[in-house]
Design an enzyme around this catalytic site. Structure first.
Site, PDB file in Angstrom:
ATOM      1  CE1 TYR A   1      -3.001   3.120   0.929  1.00  0.00           C
ATOM      2  CE2 TYR A   1      -2.131   2.986   3.152  1.00  0.00           C
ATOM      3  CZ  TYR A   1      -2.881   3.641   2.193  1.00  0.00           C
ATOM      4  OH  TYR A   1      -3.492   4.818   2.512  1.00  0.00           O
TER       5      TYR A   1
ATOM      6  CE  LYS B   1      -8.650   0.694   3.032  1.00  0.00           C
ATOM      7  NZ  LYS B   1      -7.859   1.218   4.145  1.00  0.00           N
TER       8      LYS B   1
ATOM      9  CG  ASP C   1      -1.777  -5.155   5.378  1.00  0.00           C
ATOM     10  OD1 ASP C   1      -2.952  -5.569   5.422  1.00  0.00           O
ATOM     11  OD2 ASP C   1      -1.491  -3.944   5.239  1.00  0.00           O
TER      12      ASP C   1
END
Length: 380
Positions: free
Chosen positions: A98, A195, A170
């Site tokens: 990310y 999310k 993650d």
């Protein structure tokens, strides 16, 4: 309890004081202490809050860890985990991560003397060869954001243990519904709970879970000392969202399967990144370690088609940051979520300017597909 039951009845699902089946929101910043110098269970909400504690217990159970920790964002959770380590410590980090994590590493953590080597986590030989004498952990996403690359958690954890280093995963894209890294040998798992875990685009939160009691004790200290904890209202919202994770993920998956079928058949789509495709690199590993392949899809339009016009022509699907909500969201990583990564590094890692990332929501799949089709038609 099986997983879908645990989502609803896990953690502190019933308030012990009143019997309320929905954990109360304890907004108090401080708590009355009956004894000077005693050891009260609750004293100050940054240090510990009953609503947050209920959430933390739940995520620890869902990820099969010894303790869970709730933070004000996914980035805050990742920062706290890296804060376990000291100047001169070295990390092996996945090349596809990310953009916010890339920014945290390169603009913040490196200034404090942490060292990083970036490798393709799909290449196990490269992972092992990147380990140095001062390496303390291997950090990666799987599936990755935004290329949906798959890393073999069990194999990497085995390599890490052989060198005495930790494995940090993650798990945002997969969620514990589809993948449980700690059961595959990882030591720490992190989430942007904003999310899929929250699931309704109405809360910003981060979570961390560990199987190591010593790490858990250190994270308790860091969580309190750094102070980026999740407030009671957001903790309640997140726990409520988690209760429907199983039901939502089943619909997300069904819709993603339908969307993939449409994208495969449309000649205006040149490339699809999705671990559920049989010819996708990492498909066999994903099939081994994931329950399902998830509802995140990245794709590229045929050369010459206007990416900007396409995403701006969508009427149902929102052009927006984030993912994992009940509504379908689309974005262009090079401009949005990964814009903080220099273009030459993005291109080197495979993130083209034309790459589009789609988070498939739980609307009627025919409506999602119809919106994609009408936006594509406007490019002709």
């Amino acid at each position: 309890m099986r997983f879908n039951t645990q989502l609803i009845h896990g953690g502190n699902s019933e308030d012990q004081t009143t019997g309320a089946v929905s954990t109360p929101i304890y907004r108090s910043s401080t708590f009355h202490q009956h004894q000077l110098g005693g050891q009260p269970k609750w004293e100050y909400s940054r240090t510990g809050n009953p609503t947050r504690s209920s959430l933390e217990k739940l995520i620890a159970e869902l990820e099969h860890g010894v303790a869970g920790f709730a933070f004000s964002s996914g980035s805050a959770a990742i920062h706290a985990v890296f804060s376990l380590y000291s100047q001169g410590d070295h990390f092996v980090v996945g090349s596809d991560i990310y953009g916010g994590t890339f920014r945290l590493i390169n603009k913040v953590l490196k200034r404090f003397g942490l060292e990083f080597t970036v490798v393709d986590m799909q290449d196990l030989a490269a992972v092992e060869s990147a380990i140095q004498d001062n390496t303390v952990a291997i950090y990666f996403e799987t599936p990755t954001n935004p290329l949906l690359q798959i890393a073999d958690i069990e194999a990497i954890a085995k390599i890490a243990k052989g060198h005495g280093v930790k494995t940090i995963v993650d798990n945002t894209f997969a969620t514990p519904y589809n993948q449980q890294p700690l059961t595959l040998g990882a030591d720490i798992v992190v989430h942007s709970a904003t999310k899929y875990l929250g699931g309704h685009s109405d809360v910003v939160a981060g979570l961390a879970v560990t199987t190591d009691q010593r790490i858990a004790e250190q994270l308790v200290f860091l969580q309190n000392s750094i102070g980026s904890t999740l407030g009671p209202d957001d903790s309640w919202l997140l726990q409520r969202g988690i209760k429907t994770l199983g039901a939502r993920m089943r619909i997300h998956q069904e819709n993603a399967d339908a969307v993939i079928g449409f994208l495969q058949d449309d000649p205006r789509i040149s490339k699809i990144y999705y671990p559920g495709l049989n010819d996708f690199p990492g498909h066999s590993v994903a099939a081994k370690q994931m329950r399902n392949f998830g509802a995140m899809i990245s794709f590229e339009l045929k050369k010459g088609l206007n990416t900007k016009k396409f995403v701006e022509s969508l009427q149902l699907i929102d052009l927006a940051e984030s993912l994992g909500g009940i509504e379908s969201l689309i974005e262009v990583p090079a401009v949005m979520t990964h814009g903080s990564i220099p273009r030459e590094i993005r291109l080197k890692n495979g993130i083209k300017d034309e790459l589009i990332r789609l988070s498939v929501g739980i609307e009627d799949p025919e409506d999602i597909i119809a919106d994609l089709r009408q936006a594509l038609d406007k490019l002709n």
